[in-house]
Design a protein around this motif. Structure first.
Motif, PDB file in Angstrom:
ATOM      1  N   MET A 173       0.848  -1.197   0.000  1.00 27.68           N
ATOM      2  CA  MET A 173       0.000   0.000   0.000  1.00 27.68           C
ATOM      3  C   MET A 173       0.883   1.247   0.000  1.00 27.68           C
ATOM      4  N   ALA A 174       0.253   2.400  -0.114  1.00 25.63           N
ATOM      5  CA  ALA A 174       0.980   3.666  -0.080  1.00 25.63           C
ATOM      6  C   ALA A 174       0.058   4.749   0.449  1.00 25.63           C
ATOM      7  N   TYR A 175       0.660   5.800   1.003  1.00 24.89           N
ATOM      8  CA  TYR A 175      -0.080   6.949   1.498  1.00 24.89           C
ATOM      9  C   TYR A 175       0.031   8.086   0.488  1.00 24.89           C
ATOM     10  N   LEU A 176      -1.098   8.638   0.084  1.00 25.90           N
ATOM     11  CA  LEU A 176      -1.139   9.847  -0.739  1.00 25.90           C
ATOM     12  C   LEU A 176      -1.612  10.977   0.163  1.00 25.90           C
ATOM     13  N   THR A 177      -0.760  11.952   0.408  1.00 23.64           N
ATOM     14  CA  THR A 177      -1.057  13.018   1.367  1.00 23.64           C
ATOM     15  C   THR A 177      -1.192  14.340   0.635  1.00 23.64           C
ATOM     16  N   VAL A 178      -2.275  15.041   0.907  1.00 21.37           N
ATOM     17  CA  VAL A 178      -2.495  16.372   0.354  1.00 21.37           C
ATOM     18  C   VAL A 178      -2.347  17.390   1.483  1.00 21.37           C
ATOM     19  N   LEU A 179      -1.352  18.247   1.391  1.00 19.54           N
ATOM     20  CA  LEU A 179      -1.180  19.325   2.357  1.00 19.54           C
ATOM     21  C   LEU A 179      -1.697  20.598   1.710  1.00 19.54           C
ATOM     22  N   GLY A 180      -2.774  21.130   2.248  1.00 13.84           N
ATOM     23  CA  GLY A 180      -3.386  22.312   1.660  1.00 13.84           C
ATOM     24  C   GLY A 180      -4.101  23.140   2.705  1.00 13.84           C
ATOM     25  N   PRO A 181      -4.751  24.236   2.315  1.00 12.18           N
ATOM     26  CA  PRO A 181      -5.469  25.100   3.250  1.00 12.18           C
ATOM     27  C   PRO A 181      -6.557  24.340   4.002  1.00 12.18           C
ATOM     28  N   LEU A 182      -6.734  24.662   5.260  1.00 11.02           N
ATOM     29  CA  LEU A 182      -7.660  23.948   6.136  1.00 11.02           C
ATOM     30  C   LEU A 182      -9.055  23.856   5.546  1.00 11.02           C
ATOM     31  N   ARG A 183      -9.573  24.963   5.034  1.00  7.74           N
ATOM     32  CA  ARG A 183     -10.952  24.979   4.550  1.00  7.74           C
ATOM     33  C   ARG A 183     -11.151  23.969   3.432  1.00  7.74           C
ATOM     34  N   GLU A 184     -10.259  23.994   2.432  1.00  8.62           N
ATOM     35  CA  GLU A 184     -10.415  23.097   1.295  1.00  8.62           C
ATOM     36  C   GLU A 184     -10.221  21.632   1.694  1.00  8.62           C
ATOM     37  N   VAL A 185      -9.239  21.354   2.552  1.00  2.00           N
ATOM     38  CA  VAL A 185      -8.967  19.964   2.927  1.00  2.00           C
ATOM     39  C   VAL A 185     -10.106  19.400   3.770  1.00  2.00           C
ATOM     40  N   VAL A 186     -10.593  20.177   4.742  1.00  2.00           N
ATOM     41  CA  VAL A 186     -11.707  19.704   5.578  1.00  2.00           C
ATOM     42  C   VAL A 186     -12.953  19.491   4.728  1.00  2.00           C
ATOM     43  N   GLY A 187     -13.225  20.415   3.822  1.00  2.00           N
ATOM     44  CA  GLY A 187     -14.384  20.264   2.957  1.00  2.00           C
ATOM     45  C   GLY A 187     -14.284  19.042   2.055  1.00  2.00           C
ATOM     46  N   ALA A 188     -13.084  18.796   1.505  1.00  2.00           N
ATOM     47  CA  ALA A 188     -12.886  17.634   0.633  1.00  2.00           C
ATOM     48  C   ALA A 188     -13.078  16.334   1.412  1.00  2.00           C
ATOM     49  N   HIS A 189     -12.540  16.278   2.635  1.00  2.00           N
ATOM     50  CA  HIS A 189     -12.682  15.066   3.451  1.00  2.00           C
ATOM     51  C   HIS A 189     -14.139  14.819   3.810  1.00  2.00           C
ATOM     52  N   ALA A 190     -14.862  15.892   4.184  1.00  2.00           N
ATOM     53  CA  ALA A 190     -16.276  15.741   4.526  1.00  2.00           C
ATOM     54  C   ALA A 190     -17.083  15.267   3.319  1.00  2.00           C
ATOM     55  N   ALA A 191     -16.749  15.785   2.135  1.00  2.00           N
ATOM     56  CA  ALA A 191     -17.463  15.372   0.925  1.00  2.00           C
ATOM     57  C   ALA A 191     -17.210  13.903   0.610  1.00  2.00           C
ATOM     58  N   LEU A 192     -15.967  13.461   0.785  1.00  2.00           N
ATOM     59  CA  LEU A 192     -15.645  12.050   0.550  1.00  2.00           C
ATOM     60  C   LEU A 192     -16.439  11.143   1.489  1.00  2.00           C
ATOM     61  N   LEU A 193     -16.488  11.513   2.770  1.00  2.00           N
ATOM     62  CA  LEU A 193     -17.216  10.688   3.737  1.00  2.00           C
ATOM     63  C   LEU A 193     -18.707  10.658   3.432  1.00  2.00           C
ATOM     64  N   ARG A 194     -19.232  11.791   3.023  1.00  2.00           N
ATOM     65  CA  ARG A 194     -20.664  11.832   2.716  1.00  2.00           C
ATOM     66  C   ARG A 194     -20.980  10.932   1.526  1.00  2.00           C
ATOM     67  N   ARG A 195     -20.164  11.016   0.501  1.00  2.00           N
ATOM     68  CA  ARG A 195     -20.357  10.175  -0.672  1.00  2.00           C
ATOM     69  C   ARG A 195     -20.229   8.694  -0.296  1.00  2.00           C
ATOM     70  N   ALA A 196     -19.198   8.359   0.486  1.00  2.00           N
ATOM     71  CA  ALA A 196     -18.959   6.967   0.841  1.00  2.00           C
ATOM     72  C   ALA A 196     -20.103   6.397   1.680  1.00  2.00           C
ATOM     73  N   ARG A 197     -20.614   7.180   2.622  1.00  2.00           N
ATOM     74  CA  ARG A 197     -21.726   6.696   3.448  1.00  2.00           C
ATOM     75  C   ARG A 197     -22.981   6.486   2.609  1.00  2.00           C
ATOM     76  N   SER A 198     -23.159   7.344   1.607  1.00  2.00           N
ATOM     77  CA  SER A 198     -24.295   7.178   0.710  1.00  2.00           C
ATOM     78  C   SER A 198     -24.172   5.876  -0.085  1.00  2.00           C
ATOM     79  N   VAL A 199     -22.955   5.573  -0.573  1.00  2.00           N
ATOM     80  CA  VAL A 199     -22.732   4.344  -1.341  1.00  2.00           C
ATOM     81  C   VAL A 199     -22.924   3.118  -0.456  1.00  2.00           C
ATOM     82  N   VAL A 200     -22.294   3.109   0.723  1.00  2.00           N
ATOM     83  CA  VAL A 200     -22.391   1.958   1.629  1.00  2.00           C
ATOM     84  C   VAL A 200     -23.826   1.737   2.092  1.00  2.00           C
ATOM     85  N   GLY A 201     -24.578   2.830   2.251  1.00  2.00           N
ATOM     86  CA  GLY A 201     -25.975   2.713   2.673  1.00  2.00           C
ATOM     87  C   GLY A 201     -26.925   2.351   1.558  1.00  2.00           C
TER      88      GLY A 201
END
Length: 438
Positions: A173-201
């Motif tokens: 495996m490998a880690y892909l790390t994005v270091l960026g402004p807090l607002r954009e990174v937090v928003g991107a992570h929240a969007a990923l989780l929302r999408r994933a929970r929708s798919v799993v559900g």
């Protein structure tokens, strides 16, 4: 300690021993810091050239760590001994550990010696109750209030260092790390989780979970979007920003500072100038105002608007805003579950008073035999966690604007039953705010 027979102790004594050894580690770190700074001063007198790097390397060898870590410890020692007496006293007494000291020193690095001392004074009483990350956030919050300019300059400089990195992980495996402004990174992570929970559900028509969990779907979604092969688009996700009307619009209590930092729940403080720029950049179409009603001194959240038409779960959002992170002491993980402190199956009410935010692990652990969570008081919201070995740990909800913020009692209490009208000064000023930035 090598001859201590832990097998001869009771469970209560074993946990107490772990607690006392943790205090000893803090005291030992303070002693190391004093010795390291004395070494630095001695070397500066004897051979002033290239002292920092030489001392850092020696300290790193003694501490069995990399030279860069030794350099950081030399800087940490200097700050503790000469600029942060309250933090040094807490470390000496074993009330905090070295990790917390590192976080506070790092978050105050751009301040003057006088401002650093003020940060030290203001967070001193809270430090024994905070995890390392929470201590750093508290220091950052006060630093942003005392010298918003230096913090903004530091954040602007950090933006220029944004990057994407990759490093290997076990098992192919490998880690892909994005270091960026807090607002954009937090928003991107929240969007990923929302999408994933929708798919799993099973709520996503264009993609099936196919046996994957939320983490796997999140990773697949991110990699698909980055590689350009993912066919769908992520849904908009709200990033909550808590800020006073004074700091955002210049209205409200004239005794409060217009530079009082804002806060993103579970992610820490944001300097007021940056928060205002974010809101201006969002515009009236994508920025929603929700009023938060606090206790008279402004410390605790007691109620909130639910005026946004498409926004559901107001009670859960109030618990998340109030608790900030998992209410298990020192856990500091993001809140996943808003749960009952006194279980609903035993008659516990579904209310803000009986609610507490938990991460997934802590929410499961508290259901195990011998664990108990009790609400001690309502404001500030305090929870006591009791363990199977008979130890108790207290957790206090942070002030609405974060640890390190000061309360501001109003000159006169509001009239009972009063409320803001729909066309309040606050909202008229917000309309002007967006119009001016258009």
């Amino acid at each position: 300690m090598a001859t201590l027979d832990a097998g001869a102790l009771s469970d209560h004594e074993r946990v107490a021993l772990v607690c006392e050894l943790e205090r000893l580690k803090g005291a030992a770190a303070a002693c190391q810091a004093r010795a390291t700074d004395a070494l630095r001063l001695s070397r500066e007198v004897a051979a002033p050239q290239d002292v920092a790097r030489s001392v850092g390397s020696e300290v790193a060898l003694a501490r069995r760590e990399a030279p860069s870590s030794g350099d950081r410890f030399v800087g940490l020692s200097r700050a503790l001994v000469h600029e942060l007496p309250c933090l040094m006293a807490a470390l000496t007494g074993g009330l905090v550990d070295e990790r917390a000291a590192v976080e506070v020193v790092r978050e105050t690095a751009t301040l003057t010696r006088e401002d650093r001392g003020e940060v030290d004074r203001r967070i001193a009483s809270a430090l024994p109750h905070l995890s390392a990350r929470a201590a750093g956030r508290a220091a950052a919050r006060v630093a942003a209030e005392l010298d918003a300019g230096s913090v903004v300059r530091r954040m602007e400089a950090a933006v220029r260092s944004r990057r994407v990195t990759v490093r290997p992980a076990p098992d192919g495996m490998a880690y892909l790390t994005v270091l960026g402004p807090l607002r954009e990174v937090v928003g991107a992570h929240a969007a990923l989780l929302r999408r994933a929970r929708s798919v799993v559900g099973g709520q996503c028509a264009e993609e099936a979970p196919e046996g994957r969990g939320v983490g796997a779907v999140s990773a697949d979604t991110a990699l698909g979007l980055l590689s350009g092969v993912f066919p769908g688009r992520m849904q908009p996700v709200e990033v909550q920003l808590v800020i006073t009307d004074r700091a955002l619009l210049g209205t409200g209590d004239p005794h409060r500072s217009v530079d009082e930092p804002a806060r993103i729940p579970a992610h820490g403080s944001v300097p007021a100038p940056v928060a205002r720029a974010w809101v201006r950049g969002a515009g009236p179409a994508s920025a929603w105002l929700r009023r938060l009603y606090t206790s008279p001194d402004g410390r605790d959240l007691v109620a909130m608007d639910s005026r946004r038409r498409v926004f559901l779960g107001g009670l859960r959002r109030m618990v998340v805003l109030r608790d900030d992170v998992c209410t298990t002491p020192f856990c500091d993980a993001p809140i996943v579950h808003a749960d009952h402190a006194h279980p609903a199956r035993d008659g516990g009410s579904t209310s803000a008073l009986n609610g507490n935010g938990k991460c997934s692990r802590c929410n499961l652990v508290k259901e195990a035999p011998g664990w108990e969570v009790v609400v001690e008081r309502a404001s500030p919201h305090e929870i006591v966690t009791r363990t199977p070995t008979g130890h108790s740990y207290r957790s206090l909800a942070p002030p609405l604007l974060g640890w390190g913020s000061e309360t501001h009692p109003p000159p006169d209490l509001p009239v009972a039953g009063s409320s803001l009208p729909g066309d309040s000064v606050l909202e008229r000023r917000l309309d002007w705010f967006f119009a001016a930035s258009a």
